[in-house]
Design a protein around this motif. Structure first.
Motif, PDB file in Angstrom:
ATOM      1  N   PHE A 221      33.757  30.372  38.886  1.00  0.00           N
ATOM      2  CA  PHE A 221      32.933  31.381  38.215  1.00  0.00           C
ATOM      3  C   PHE A 221      31.496  31.357  38.732  1.00  0.00           C
ATOM      4  N   ASP A 222      31.016  30.174  39.116  1.00  0.00           N
ATOM      5  CA  ASP A 222      29.685  30.104  39.730  1.00  0.00           C
ATOM      6  C   ASP A 222      29.662  30.890  41.034  1.00  0.00           C
ATOM      7  N   TYR A 223      30.726  30.760  41.831  1.00  0.00           N
ATOM      8  CA  TYR A 223      30.816  31.519  43.081  1.00  0.00           C
ATOM      9  C   TYR A 223      30.832  33.021  42.794  1.00  0.00           C
ATOM     10  N   ILE A 224      31.630  33.414  41.805  1.00  0.00           N
ATOM     11  CA  ILE A 224      31.730  34.836  41.462  1.00  0.00           C
ATOM     12  C   ILE A 224      30.357  35.374  41.037  1.00  0.00           C
ATOM     13  N   HIS A 225      29.640  34.612  40.215  1.00  0.00           N
ATOM     14  CA  HIS A 225      28.333  35.063  39.736  1.00  0.00           C
ATOM     15  C   HIS A 225      27.294  35.083  40.848  1.00  0.00           C
ATOM     16  N   ALA A 226      27.510  34.255  41.882  1.00  0.00           N
ATOM     17  CA  ALA A 226      26.643  34.312  43.063  1.00  0.00           C
ATOM     18  C   ALA A 226      27.105  35.394  44.036  1.00  0.00           C
ATOM     19  N   GLN A 227      28.224  36.047  43.693  1.00  0.00           N
ATOM     20  CA  GLN A 227      28.814  37.136  44.470  1.00  0.00           C
ATOM     21  C   GLN A 227      29.207  36.686  45.882  1.00  0.00           C
ATOM     22  N   ILE A 228      29.869  35.529  45.924  1.00  0.00           N
ATOM     23  CA  ILE A 228      30.469  35.079  47.182  1.00  0.00           C
ATOM     24  C   ILE A 228      31.981  34.943  46.966  1.00  0.00           C
ATOM     25  N   PRO A 229      32.798  35.359  47.939  1.00  0.00           N
ATOM     26  CA  PRO A 229      34.260  35.269  47.786  1.00  0.00           C
ATOM     27  C   PRO A 229      34.729  33.818  47.774  1.00  0.00           C
ATOM     28  N   VAL A 230      35.932  33.606  47.251  1.00  0.00           N
ATOM     29  CA  VAL A 230      36.426  32.248  47.051  1.00  0.00           C
ATOM     30  C   VAL A 230      37.769  32.036  47.736  1.00  0.00           C
ATOM     31  N   ILE A 231      38.034  30.780  48.062  1.00  0.00           N
ATOM     32  CA  ILE A 231      39.373  30.331  48.444  1.00  0.00           C
ATOM     33  C   ILE A 231      39.775  29.277  47.426  1.00  0.00           C
ATOM     34  N   THR A 232      40.927  29.470  46.790  1.00  0.00           N
ATOM     35  CA  THR A 232      41.384  28.525  45.776  1.00  0.00           C
ATOM     36  C   THR A 232      42.746  27.948  46.150  1.00  0.00           C
ATOM     37  N   SER A 233      43.103  26.900  45.439  1.00  0.00           N
ATOM     38  CA  SER A 233      44.442  26.331  45.561  1.00  0.00           C
ATOM     39  C   SER A 233      45.474  27.296  45.007  1.00  0.00           C
ATOM     40  N   ASN A 234      46.712  27.041  45.378  1.00  0.00           N
ATOM     41  CA  ASN A 234      47.825  27.848  44.871  1.00  0.00           C
ATOM     42  C   ASN A 234      48.310  27.257  43.540  1.00  0.00           C
ATOM     43  N   LEU A 235      47.389  27.176  42.579  1.00  0.00           N
ATOM     44  CA  LEU A 235      47.665  26.631  41.254  1.00  0.00           C
ATOM     45  C   LEU A 235      47.462  27.739  40.222  1.00  0.00           C
ATOM     46  N   PRO A 236      48.197  27.688  39.102  1.00  0.00           N
ATOM     47  CA  PRO A 236      48.347  28.881  38.249  1.00  0.00           C
ATOM     48  C   PRO A 236      47.064  29.527  37.758  1.00  0.00           C
ATOM     49  N   GLU A 237      46.137  28.754  37.208  1.00  0.00           N
ATOM     50  CA  GLU A 237      44.939  29.349  36.620  1.00  0.00           C
ATOM     51  C   GLU A 237      43.990  29.887  37.687  1.00  0.00           C
ATOM     52  N   MET A 238      43.872  29.151  38.788  1.00  0.00           N
ATOM     53  CA  MET A 238      42.965  29.580  39.862  1.00  0.00           C
ATOM     54  C   MET A 238      43.463  30.860  40.523  1.00  0.00           C
ATOM     55  N   LYS A 239      44.728  30.856  40.905  1.00  0.00           N
ATOM     56  CA  LYS A 239      45.229  32.032  41.621  1.00  0.00           C
ATOM     57  C   LYS A 239      45.305  33.262  40.721  1.00  0.00           C
ATOM     58  N   LYS A 240      45.432  33.034  39.398  1.00  0.00           N
ATOM     59  CA  LYS A 240      45.437  34.169  38.467  1.00  0.00           C
ATOM     60  C   LYS A 240      44.110  34.917  38.524  1.00  0.00           C
ATOM     61  N   ILE A 241      43.008  34.177  38.588  1.00  0.00           N
ATOM     62  CA  ILE A 241      41.685  34.802  38.686  1.00  0.00           C
ATOM     63  C   ILE A 241      41.536  35.542  40.011  1.00  0.00           C
ATOM     64  N   VAL A 242      41.951  34.904  41.100  1.00  0.00           N
ATOM     65  CA  VAL A 242      41.831  35.528  42.427  1.00  0.00           C
ATOM     66  C   VAL A 242      42.643  36.814  42.505  1.00  0.00           C
ATOM     67  N   HIS A 243      43.876  36.769  42.028  1.00  0.00           N
ATOM     68  CA  HIS A 243      44.747  37.945  42.115  1.00  0.00           C
ATOM     69  C   HIS A 243      44.301  39.046  41.151  1.00  0.00           C
ATOM     70  N   GLN A 244      43.870  38.666  39.953  1.00  0.00           N
ATOM     71  CA  GLN A 244      43.474  39.667  38.962  1.00  0.00           C
ATOM     72  C   GLN A 244      42.238  40.444  39.396  1.00  0.00           C
ATOM     73  N   TYR A 245      41.257  39.737  39.957  1.00  0.00           N
ATOM     74  CA  TYR A 245      39.992  40.378  40.290  1.00  0.00           C
ATOM     75  C   TYR A 245      39.815  40.650  41.784  1.00  0.00           C
ATOM     76  N   LYS A 246      40.754  40.132  42.598  1.00  0.00           N
ATOM     77  CA  LYS A 246      40.725  40.371  44.048  1.00  0.00           C
ATOM     78  C   LYS A 246      39.375  39.970  44.652  1.00  0.00           C
ATOM     79  N   ILE A 247      39.010  38.706  44.384  1.00  0.00           N
ATOM     80  CA  ILE A 247      37.686  38.231  44.812  1.00  0.00           C
ATOM     81  C   ILE A 247      37.801  37.116  45.862  1.00  0.00           C
ATOM     82  N   GLY A 248      38.944  37.028  46.519  1.00  0.00           N
ATOM     83  CA  GLY A 248      39.101  36.003  47.542  1.00  0.00           C
ATOM     84  C   GLY A 248      40.551  35.818  47.926  1.00  0.00           C
TER      85      GLY A 248
END
Length: 364
Positions: free
Chosen positions: A286-313
């Motif tokens: 969320f810090d990355y999102i608020h700084a408006q930089i894209p993210v790379i996350t692990s393929n773990l349920p909560e992290m990838k849910k944010i990435v897929h839902q908001y398409k931010i990385g």
């Protein structure tokens, strides 16, 4: 004005979640006090509310937990309060006992699945102690919240205890202007890949160091400290990557807000080391999102849910240096700015604190 005592085992300086919760309660006109620990390098803090930090004889291991919990028990027992807020399992027992003795309301904020943290995976006896404590106490708790849906679901299945979800999301603010005087290297056309957070086992830092060796146009910036900080430093030197990997150590949250927007990619690539990591939703995302930089996350349920839902990385499905390098290059050639702006507007502490207000207002 009702008195709330908030307790946590850290030195409170860099705990952004506890700080935000205390500010929310203070703004609700509660009389807030925060209790933590004092370390040799702890800085003086100025907050709207009083802070009590115990100076301990022991600062790690079982003796630390015993000493801190005994000190906390007597402090809570002889302090005036109406509501007790325990942060994580390592403060829960004294809060629970005092709440029963003095007939006070108890609220529990679980930042993670404490018995499932990687540090306990190879220590079955210690893990059993924490698990037993959790099993004894949690079924009696009524006012609880945690950081992700997966952890809340786990507690419901394991102990039939309801947990609300309050994600660790920043307060909405303007993104800072990029000021490259804050970084310890000369800016060229190279891009910055950022990791911020604890430098501990299983955070994917070693994998990123392997990947940065492949990438020709990137720096890797590490902000934070932890158990394997010295090992990571040695690894960088052994690989002769001191001109590509830079360490800023642990810095204050306000200063962090100046540095995070300088990055071009933020990583949160924790390994699947037990349920605590598997179900985690790190605040750095969320810090990355608020700084408006894209993210790379692990393929773990909560992290990838944010990435897929908001398409931010992007999500790292295959944990190899080559694949991680490819993901970074892909992100650097794609524009996520519109999606990041939309995500930032929706993912704010103002939306999360509604749950906290509802819990504490129910005591009126």
């Amino acid at each position: 004005m009702k008195k709330i005592i908030v307790s946590v085992t850290n030195d409170v300086a860099n705990d952004q979640r506890v700080s935000k919760v205390c500010d929310t309660l203070y703004n609700l006109k509660y009389d807030v006090s925060l209790v933590g620990r004092k370390l040799s390098n702890s800085k003086n803090l100025k907050r709207h509310y009083p802070i009590k930090r115990f100076k301990l004889l022991f600062n790690k291991g079982v003796l630390f937990y015993i000493e801190f919990n005994i000190r906390l028990f007597f402090y809570l027992l002889f302090s005036k309060s109406d509501i007790l807020l325990a942060n994580d399992l390592d403060t829960l027992l004294p809060n629970f006992i005092v709440s029963r003795i003095k007939n006070k309301e108890l609220v529990y904020d679980s930042h993670e699945l404490f018995p499932e943290i990687p540090e306990l995976l190879q220590r079955p006896f210690k893990k059993k102690i924490w698990k037993t404590l959790e099993r004894i106490l949690l079924p009696y708790l009524k006012n609880c919240y945690t950081v992700s849906d997966s952890i809340a679901h786990y507690y419901k299945e394991e102990y039939n205890t309801h947990f609300n979800v309050v994600r660790n999301i920043p307060i909405l603010s303007k993104t800072k202007t990029r000021n490259f005087t804050k970084v310890p290297f000369k800016i060229t056309k190279k891009k910055i890949v950022l990791y911020q957070g604890a430098v501990n086992v299983g955070r994917g830092i070693e994998l990123m160091i392997e990947a940065i060796d492949i990438l020709t146009d990137c720096y890797f910036l590490i902000i934070g400290h932890g158990d394997i900080f010295e090992e990571i430093n040695k690894l960088v030197s052994q690989k002769n990557l001191n001109n590509k990997v830079y360490f800023l150590g642990k810095i204050a949250p306000q200063e962090l807000k100046d540095i995070t927007p300088l990055a071009h990619v933020g990583i949160s690539i924790e390994e699947d080391l037990g349920l605590s990591y598997r179900y985690s939703l790190p605040n750095k995302i969320f810090d990355y999102i608020h700084a408006q930089i894209p993210v790379i996350t692990s393929n773990l349920p909560e992290m990838k849910k944010i990435v897929h839902q908001y398409k931010i990385g992007e999500v790292l499905e295959e944990r190899t240096p080559e694949r991680l390098a490819e993901k970074i290059e892909y992100i650097l050639n794609k524009n996520y700015s519109a999606n990041l702006k939309n995500a930032k507007k929706e993912l704010t502490w103002g939306n999360e604190e509604i749950i906290i207000k509802r819990i504490f207002n129910s005591f009126e």
